[in-house]
Structures are given as C-alpha cells and as structure tokens.
Motif scaffolding. Sequence first.
Motif, short mmCIF file in Angstrom:
data_model
loop_
_atom_site.label_atom_id
_atom_site.label_comp_id
_atom_site.label_asym_id
_atom_site.label_seq_id
_atom_site.Cartn_x
_atom_site.Cartn_y
_atom_site.Cartn_z
N ALA A 150 0.83 -1.20 0.00
CA ALA A 150 0.00 0.00 0.00
C ALA A 150 0.87 1.25 0.00
CB ALA A 150 -0.92 0.00 1.22
N HIS A 151 0.43 2.24 -0.77
CA HIS A 151 1.16 3.51 -0.89
C HIS A 151 0.32 4.65 -0.32
CE1 HIS A 151 2.16 7.15 -3.47
NE2 HIS A 151 3.28 6.93 -2.81
N GLY B 164 -1.83 3.11 2.85
CA GLY B 164 -1.32 2.68 4.14
C GLY B 164 -2.24 3.06 5.28
N THR B 165 -2.81 4.26 5.19
CA THR B 165 -3.78 4.69 6.20
C THR B 165 -5.01 3.80 6.15
OG1 THR B 165 -3.04 6.95 5.75
CG2 THR B 165 -5.00 6.69 7.11
N VAL C 54 -5.26 0.70 5.18
CA VAL C 54 -4.94 -0.60 5.80
C VAL C 54 -5.02 -0.47 7.32
CG1 VAL C 54 -3.17 -2.35 6.14
CG2 VAL C 54 -3.52 -1.37 3.88
N LEU D 247 2.70 -6.86 5.47
CA LEU D 247 2.46 -5.53 4.93
C LEU D 247 3.74 -4.97 4.32
CD1 LEU D 247 0.52 -3.77 7.85
CD2 LEU D 247 -0.43 -4.44 5.64
N LEU E 215 4.45 -1.13 3.33
CA LEU E 215 3.87 0.21 3.38
C LEU E 215 4.85 1.20 2.75
CD1 LEU E 215 2.47 0.10 7.03
CD2 LEU E 215 1.24 -0.35 4.88
N PRO F 194 3.68 5.51 3.91
CA PRO F 194 2.30 5.45 4.43
C PRO F 194 1.92 6.75 5.13
CG PRO F 194 3.78 4.25 5.88
CD PRO F 194 4.59 4.64 4.68
N THR G 44 6.14 -6.53 8.67
CA THR G 44 5.90 -5.27 7.95
C THR G 44 7.21 -4.66 7.48
OG1 THR G 44 3.90 -4.82 9.26
CG2 THR G 44 4.93 -2.94 8.15
N VAL H 211 8.50 -1.08 5.78
CA VAL H 211 8.15 0.31 5.47
C VAL H 211 9.24 0.87 4.56
CG1 VAL H 211 7.57 2.57 6.39
CG2 VAL H 211 7.15 0.53 7.76
#
Length: 200
Positions: free
Chosen positions: A39-40, A44-45, A47, A61, A63, A66, A149, A151
């Motif tokens: 998610a970009h 990300g929010t 999710v 995840l 991210l 995010p 996760t 990031v």
Amino acid sequence: MLTADAGTFLAIDLLLPVEKQAALLAGELERAPAATVVAHSWGGTLVGIAMAHNGARPAALVLVEPALFDLAPTNESVRDHISVMTDARALADAGDLRGFWNLVKPMMFGAEATDDAWAADEPHAARFARLTVPWGFDLGAALRELPPTLVITGAWWDGYEAIAHALVQRGAEHVKLSGAGHRPQDLPDFTRMLDDWQSH
C-alpha cells in the motif's frame, strides 16, 4: 495485494466514505488471508483503518510512504502539514476552492497556484478537496501489533520518516529509497527490495 502466485490490484474509489473503503479492503483480505498487502500513501492509512476498525488481518504488509499521520502526531512536519490542510479544508468547506488550492498546491505539488493555471487546476482542486484526510482515526493506540511489515520511504520529508520510526517501534523493518520523492516504488531497486524481503 500479493499472493503466493500472483498479484491483485485493488481499485477503491477514494471518494467513497472511508467506512466503505475500509470494508472493501477487509472483505478482500477475508478472501485472501495469506496475502501480503502493498500500500502507498493513503493506502497505508486505509490498511491501518481496516485493521483497527474492521478486524482486517493481513499476513504481511509493505507500506510505501504510508500517510499514517496518527502515529506521529508530535512531529513538527506532521503538525505543520495537518495545520495547513485544516485551514485549507475550512476554506473549501466555506466555498472558497481557489483559496483551498492556494494553500494545497504549493505544499502537496510543489508549484504555485496561479491565475493562468486555474482553469486546468480547478477540477483537480475540487476532487482533492473531497478526499478524506489521513488523520483522526485513533490509529496510534490501535496499531500496537503488526504482522511482518516493511516500510519504505523516499528520504525526502521528515514527516514520513517519523511515521516510519513509529512503525519500527511496533516491529516493522524500514528501508529508505531516495531519488523519487513520494514514489519510491518507481525506482528500479523497489522490486528487488520487495523480492528480497519476501524471501527471508
């Protein structure tokens, strides 16, 4: 989302109420419980909202920059961003779309809002003013436990680095990919980094 043998792009209308967006994502995760979610930005929010308020449980995840502003509320860059956007949205809500864009375009798109550009900018401003802001969802308390996760940030804005730091404190790994600003996924090393992370 990435599964063992394929990837699925989940297209969600960002103008839908946030509750519907989160429910759509949570529903997809119920159908693919072993998926890694990539998610970009607002994704990300979203999710985070789906995890905190819809019981979504991604297997893993990734991210990318995010916009989880709730995780870094004391960071100066995050506070300044929220302050400017709050003022801008107040103008838009009062019917002053041009005033909204005068604040938003320089901050979000790095260009001055000029009279000459307004005819082309106006539909973008109108759409942007309708998007849900990525804060105010009480995610700081809710996202205390994360699945595996990664990031990825672009090393260009302190706010995203502060968000990444907050996620690292919750167990995430953090990698910086500089050179593409808010879109490190456009860099050649992005896919290799993703593959390396998934393989370990």
